[in-house]
Design a protein around this motif. Structure first.
Motif, PDB file in Angstrom:
ATOM      1  N   PRO A   1       0.828  -1.204   0.000  1.00 42.18           N
ATOM      2  CA  PRO A   1       0.000   0.000   0.000  1.00 42.18           C
ATOM      3  C   PRO A   1       0.870   1.265   0.000  1.00 42.18           C
ATOM      4  N   ILE A   2       0.384   2.305  -0.633  1.00 40.95           N
ATOM      5  CA  ILE A   2       1.200   3.498  -0.858  1.00 40.95           C
ATOM      6  C   ILE A   2       1.712   4.126   0.447  1.00 40.95           C
ATOM      7  N   ASP A   3       0.929   4.022   1.537  1.00 36.10           N
ATOM      8  CA  ASP A   3       1.389   4.651   2.783  1.00 36.10           C
ATOM      9  C   ASP A   3       2.537   3.879   3.435  1.00 36.10           C
ATOM     10  N   HIS A   4       2.866   2.693   2.916  1.00 35.18           N
ATOM     11  CA  HIS A   4       4.004   1.942   3.466  1.00 35.18           C
ATOM     12  C   HIS A   4       5.132   1.761   2.457  1.00 35.18           C
ATOM     13  N   VAL A   5       5.007   2.434   1.322  1.00 33.83           N
ATOM     14  CA  VAL A   5       5.957   2.194   0.249  1.00 33.83           C
ATOM     15  C   VAL A   5       7.376   2.676   0.612  1.00 33.83           C
TER      16      VAL A   5
END
Ligand code: BTN
Length: 326
Positions: free
Chosen positions: A148-152
């Motif tokens: 997910p983008i918030d953990h990239v």
């Protein structure tokens, strides 16, 4: 490079001693002059090959260049590094990777590694110049993450953990990670990482992970300003190392940690990062775009932000900036 060049190399390796031009040309169904041309190409790639009228050709030593052929001999990954592109010189491997990812099928390119023997316009964090002479490892990985983008951003953390682990395993040197994502030996930087993201709203098109590691570089070849803050693997060990085997180890470690991320085990990466942290529990000065302050680095949160307790007891959360140990 033509496939038949490497078929000549393979036969020289397998022979383990001299092999005649005639037998090479017969085995590969190519002319004697094609054999000679391939020997010339191999020598240009850094392979030492003897040629004698009586005995034929003999491989004396392998190339020390960071050639995919040499890396593949050590590579134990499923995806990362299974496609490689090697350049003797280029301004920046990030540019090459970006062009490929923009123009090509990113899903098919996932795991591709762009390798340069030297970069003439290497770029570091905060758009700083990154000095990249021959002897280092200058690579960019093309990734199509399912994270997910918030953990990239954790891809950079996984990369730093992978490099520190690879240095520890391969050379038995206690490498550490300095926030945000530099790899250190003692109080000197040995490697840096740079993540570039191409995304639209919440969907990631691709990620480029640029990695620079100072491996076989003599410190006295670097400028005095640079020299004071960096070290290299060969300086630490007092001898040069096999870059191809080391890079294969870095890629393997990266794949292992990347798989952990893809399975959603963010805590596992965070824990490993913390276990090798140079920054935590240290007194630091932090420069951000907005301000500069000092305090104790007490933690790193699940978004990669550094948590600093200032002298007045106030807690600051730093997402991006420079951190100096004071
Ligand atoms: C940092 O500032 O610490 C990050 C340095 C990243 C350097 C690497 S070398 C390969 C790739 N190509 C570049 O131009 N930069 C990255």
């Amino acid at each position: 490079m033509k496939e038949s060049v490497f078929r000549v190399l393979k036969l020289l390796e397998e022979a383990g001693g001299p092999i005649s031009g005639e037998s090479l040309s017969a085995s590969l169904a190519i002319t004697r002059s094609a054999v000679w041309k391939h020997i010339k190409d191999l020598r240009e790639m850094g392979y030492e090959i003897n040629a004698s009228q009586q005995e034929g050709y003999q491989l004396i030593s392998a190339s020390t260049m960071l050639l995919p052929y040499e890396i593949q001999k050590h590579l134990r990954t499923q995806v990362i590094g299974r496609q490689m592109q090697y350049l003797k010189t280029t301004p920046s491997t990030n540019d090459v990777a970006r062009t490929l990812a923009t123009e090509g099928d990113v899903a098919a390119l996932h795991g591709t590694v762009i390798i340069a023997e030297e970069q003439t316009g290497g770029v570091g964090r905060l758009s700083r110049a990154w000095v990249s002479p021959q002897g280092g490892i200058w690579i960019t990985l093309i990734l199509k993450p399912t994270i997910p983008i918030d953990h990239v951003f954790m891809i950079t953390m996984a990369g730093a953990v992978a490099i520190a682990r690879a240095i520890r395993k391969e050379f038995d040197i206690g490498a550490l990670i300095k926030w945000p994502n530099d790899v250190y030996i003692g109080d000197k930087k040995v490697a840096g990482l740079l993540l570039e993201l191409a995304a639209e709203s919440d969907s990631i098109h691709y990620c480029l992970l640029g990695i620079g590691i100072d491996v076989n570089i003599k410190l006295d070849t670097l400028s005095p300003e640079l020299r004071s803050g960096v070290t290299t693997i060969s300086e630490e060990l007092e001898h040069e190392v096999d870059r191809a085997a080391f890079l294969a180890r870095v890629l393997r470690e990266f794949e292992r940690h990347y798989q952990v991320l893809e399975s959603g085990e963010y805590d596992a990466i965070l824990r490993e990062w913390k276990s090798m942290s140079y920054t935590l529990e240290q007194h630091v000065r932090v420069n951000t775009m907005r301000n500069s302050f000092e305090g104790e680095a007490i933690d790193i949160d699940e978004y990669g932000a550094l948590i600093v307790r200032k002298e007045n007891g106030k807690i600051e959360r730093v997402i991006a900036g420079d951190c100096f140990h004071t």
